[in-house]
Design a protein around this motif. Sequence first.
Motif, short mmCIF file in Angstrom:
data_model
loop_
_atom_site.label_atom_id
_atom_site.label_comp_id
_atom_site.label_asym_id
_atom_site.label_seq_id
_atom_site.Cartn_x
_atom_site.Cartn_y
_atom_site.Cartn_z
N GLU A 97 -93.85 8.47 -24.31
CA GLU A 97 -94.80 9.46 -24.04
C GLU A 97 -94.08 10.66 -23.64
OE1 GLU A 97 -96.89 8.50 -19.87
OE2 GLU A 97 -96.00 6.46 -20.60
N VAL A 98 -92.99 10.85 -23.39
CA VAL A 98 -92.34 12.05 -22.90
C VAL A 98 -91.12 12.44 -24.01
CG1 VAL A 98 -91.21 13.23 -20.97
CG2 VAL A 98 -92.95 11.40 -20.42
N PRO A 99 -91.57 13.23 -24.91
CA PRO A 99 -90.43 13.51 -25.86
C PRO A 99 -89.30 14.06 -25.46
CG PRO A 99 -92.28 14.98 -26.25
CD PRO A 99 -92.79 13.89 -25.13
N GLU A 100 -89.20 14.94 -24.22
CA GLU A 100 -88.23 15.75 -23.77
C GLU A 100 -87.11 14.58 -23.21
OE1 GLU A 100 -91.79 18.33 -23.16
OE2 GLU A 100 -91.37 16.18 -22.83
N LEU A 101 -87.62 13.54 -22.76
CA LEU A 101 -86.51 12.29 -22.29
C LEU A 101 -85.76 11.80 -23.05
CD1 LEU A 101 -86.14 10.73 -19.51
CD2 LEU A 101 -87.94 9.02 -20.22
N ARG A 102 -84.53 11.85 -22.45
CA ARG A 102 -83.30 11.14 -23.10
C ARG A 102 -82.90 10.32 -21.84
NH1 ARG A 102 -78.99 15.35 -24.55
NH2 ARG A 102 -77.99 13.44 -25.54
N VAL A 103 -82.25 8.99 -22.09
CA VAL A 103 -81.78 7.95 -21.19
C VAL A 103 -80.24 7.73 -21.77
CG1 VAL A 103 -82.21 5.91 -20.18
CG2 VAL A 103 -84.01 7.15 -21.08
N ILE A 104 -79.37 7.84 -20.62
CA ILE A 104 -78.00 7.51 -20.62
C ILE A 104 -77.85 6.31 -19.79
CG2 ILE A 104 -75.71 7.91 -20.40
CD1 ILE A 104 -77.20 9.52 -22.40
N HIS A 105 -76.95 5.25 -20.04
CA HIS A 105 -76.78 3.88 -19.23
C HIS A 105 -75.43 3.73 -19.21
CE1 HIS A 105 -77.56 0.13 -17.81
NE2 HIS A 105 -76.82 -0.53 -18.72
N HIS A 106 -75.20 3.60 -17.85
CA HIS A 106 -73.71 3.04 -17.56
C HIS A 106 -73.61 1.61 -17.55
CE1 HIS A 106 -72.35 6.70 -14.79
NE2 HIS A 106 -72.47 7.18 -15.97
N VAL A 107 -72.76 1.12 -18.58
CA VAL A 107 -72.62 -0.25 -18.51
C VAL A 107 -71.89 -0.82 -17.37
CG1 VAL A 107 -72.57 -0.16 -21.22
CG2 VAL A 107 -70.29 0.09 -19.70
N THR A 108 -71.37 -0.19 -16.46
CA THR A 108 -70.82 -0.60 -15.00
C THR A 108 -71.40 0.47 -13.94
OG1 THR A 108 -68.62 0.46 -15.37
CG2 THR A 108 -68.84 -1.92 -15.93
N GLN A 109 -71.54 -0.20 -12.91
CA GLN A 109 -71.96 1.02 -11.85
C GLN A 109 -70.85 1.71 -11.30
OE1 GLN A 109 -73.35 -0.68 -8.49
NE2 GLN A 109 -73.80 1.36 -7.34
N SER A 110 -70.97 3.22 -11.35
CA SER A 110 -69.77 4.09 -11.50
C SER A 110 -69.90 5.15 -10.36
CB SER A 110 -69.57 4.67 -12.76
OG SER A 110 -69.29 3.74 -13.74
N GLY A 111 -71.39 5.25 -9.76
CA GLY A 111 -71.51 6.37 -8.72
C GLY A 111 -72.35 7.42 -9.15
N GLN A 112 -72.59 8.44 -8.39
CA GLN A 112 -73.69 9.49 -8.50
C GLN A 112 -72.85 10.68 -9.04
OE1 GLN A 112 -76.03 10.81 -5.22
NE2 GLN A 112 -76.63 12.68 -6.15
N SER A 113 -71.54 10.87 -8.83
CA SER A 113 -71.04 11.90 -9.53
C SER A 113 -70.41 11.69 -10.88
CB SER A 113 -69.37 12.20 -8.50
OG SER A 113 -69.71 12.90 -7.40
N THR A 114 -70.11 10.40 -11.33
CA THR A 114 -69.96 9.98 -12.65
C THR A 114 -71.23 10.10 -13.32
OG1 THR A 114 -68.09 8.72 -11.71
CG2 THR A 114 -68.80 8.16 -14.00
N ALA A 115 -72.24 9.78 -12.74
CA ALA A 115 -73.45 9.90 -13.50
C ALA A 115 -73.98 11.14 -13.78
CB ALA A 115 -74.71 9.16 -12.75
N VAL A 116 -73.59 12.05 -12.84
CA VAL A 116 -74.08 13.63 -13.07
C VAL A 116 -73.09 14.01 -13.92
CG1 VAL A 116 -73.96 15.82 -11.79
CG2 VAL A 116 -74.83 13.98 -10.67
N ARG A 117 -71.80 13.87 -13.96
CA ARG A 117 -70.95 14.40 -15.03
C ARG A 117 -71.27 13.99 -16.38
NH1 ARG A 117 -65.44 13.69 -16.90
NH2 ARG A 117 -64.52 15.64 -17.21
N ASN A 118 -71.60 12.58 -16.57
CA ASN A 118 -71.71 12.22 -17.88
C ASN A 118 -73.11 12.64 -18.31
OD1 ASN A 118 -69.58 10.67 -17.99
ND2 ASN A 118 -70.44 8.82 -17.39
N GLY A 119 -74.29 13.13 -17.38
CA GLY A 119 -75.23 13.61 -17.62
C GLY A 119 -74.93 14.81 -18.52
N VAL A 120 -74.13 15.66 -17.53
CA VAL A 120 -73.79 16.89 -18.01
C VAL A 120 -73.05 17.24 -19.44
CG1 VAL A 120 -72.64 19.04 -17.38
CG2 VAL A 120 -73.94 17.68 -15.77
N LYS A 121 -72.23 16.03 -19.59
CA LYS A 121 -71.52 15.92 -20.82
C LYS A 121 -72.37 15.49 -21.92
CE LYS A 121 -67.52 13.48 -20.74
NZ LYS A 121 -66.79 12.54 -20.38
N ALA A 122 -73.57 14.77 -21.76
CA ALA A 122 -74.49 14.54 -22.81
C ALA A 122 -75.65 15.69 -22.93
CB ALA A 122 -75.23 13.18 -22.59
N ALA A 123 -75.78 16.52 -22.31
CA ALA A 123 -76.55 17.50 -22.16
C ALA A 123 -76.22 18.35 -23.11
CB ALA A 123 -76.84 18.14 -20.91
#
Length: 249
Positions: A65-91
């Motif tokens: 229902e939200v076409p602008e939404l993309r979802v990235i999933h960490h296969v292991t828990q890695s912390g907020q900084s890693t999540a932000v960085r991987n989101g920026v890299k994918a952006a």
Amino acid sequence: MSAPRIDTAPQLSVVVPVFNERDNVAPLVHEITAALRGRTDFEIVYVDDHSRDDTLQVLQALKAEVPELRVIHHVTQSGQSTAVRNGVKAARGTWIATLDGDGQNDPADIPKLLDKRDSAGADEGLKLFAGWRVNRQDSGSKRWASRWANAIRSRMLRDDTPDTGCGIKLFERAAFLELPYFDHMHRYLPALMQRAGWKTVSVPVNHRSRSTGVSKYNNLNRALVGISDLRGVAWLIKRGKVTAVRELS
């Protein structure tokens, strides 16, 4: 009503790291779209840091229902900084807005940050617009710990930033990806941007009480990690060097 899916690269990417936030996901996604549709071309990049609840399934269902939404999933828990960085890299956007996934940051402040950026358009060295929570809606102990940490950080790093821990920020993607990466780096973005030779500015923003879920941090673990991080960032700043270059014609 949903917006049509756009395949061209958006102007803005909103990156949201989450861990066990299943009840906050849908309300926050809808607030982001309400704040930005008609304002700018954007995408929303959620990074699920290997949640143990059904956050990932909720996000996957929302994509319909939200076409602008993309979802990235960490296969292991890695912390907020890693999540932000991987989101920026994918952006795909040239500029990145970040929000914490707990709903305490107000997506309605993103247009305010964009307006601040646009009003400073002639200053190409200004790469980070950091949210400043002037009316914190946290417990007294958490507000006290934050004031203490900010005072020590400001004294050591001299980054002229009253609230480096605020999750809502707007920055240039390319500038961010040039910064040194380490765990917890998201708490030191103004100092790291300044170390790289860029300018930063703090912008007053709204702050809200957490409506559901529980905080993933406590004052003790923040303090213990912060002492080590501060020493490391201070060392990076001391050893940093910025050199202007020009190519001969």
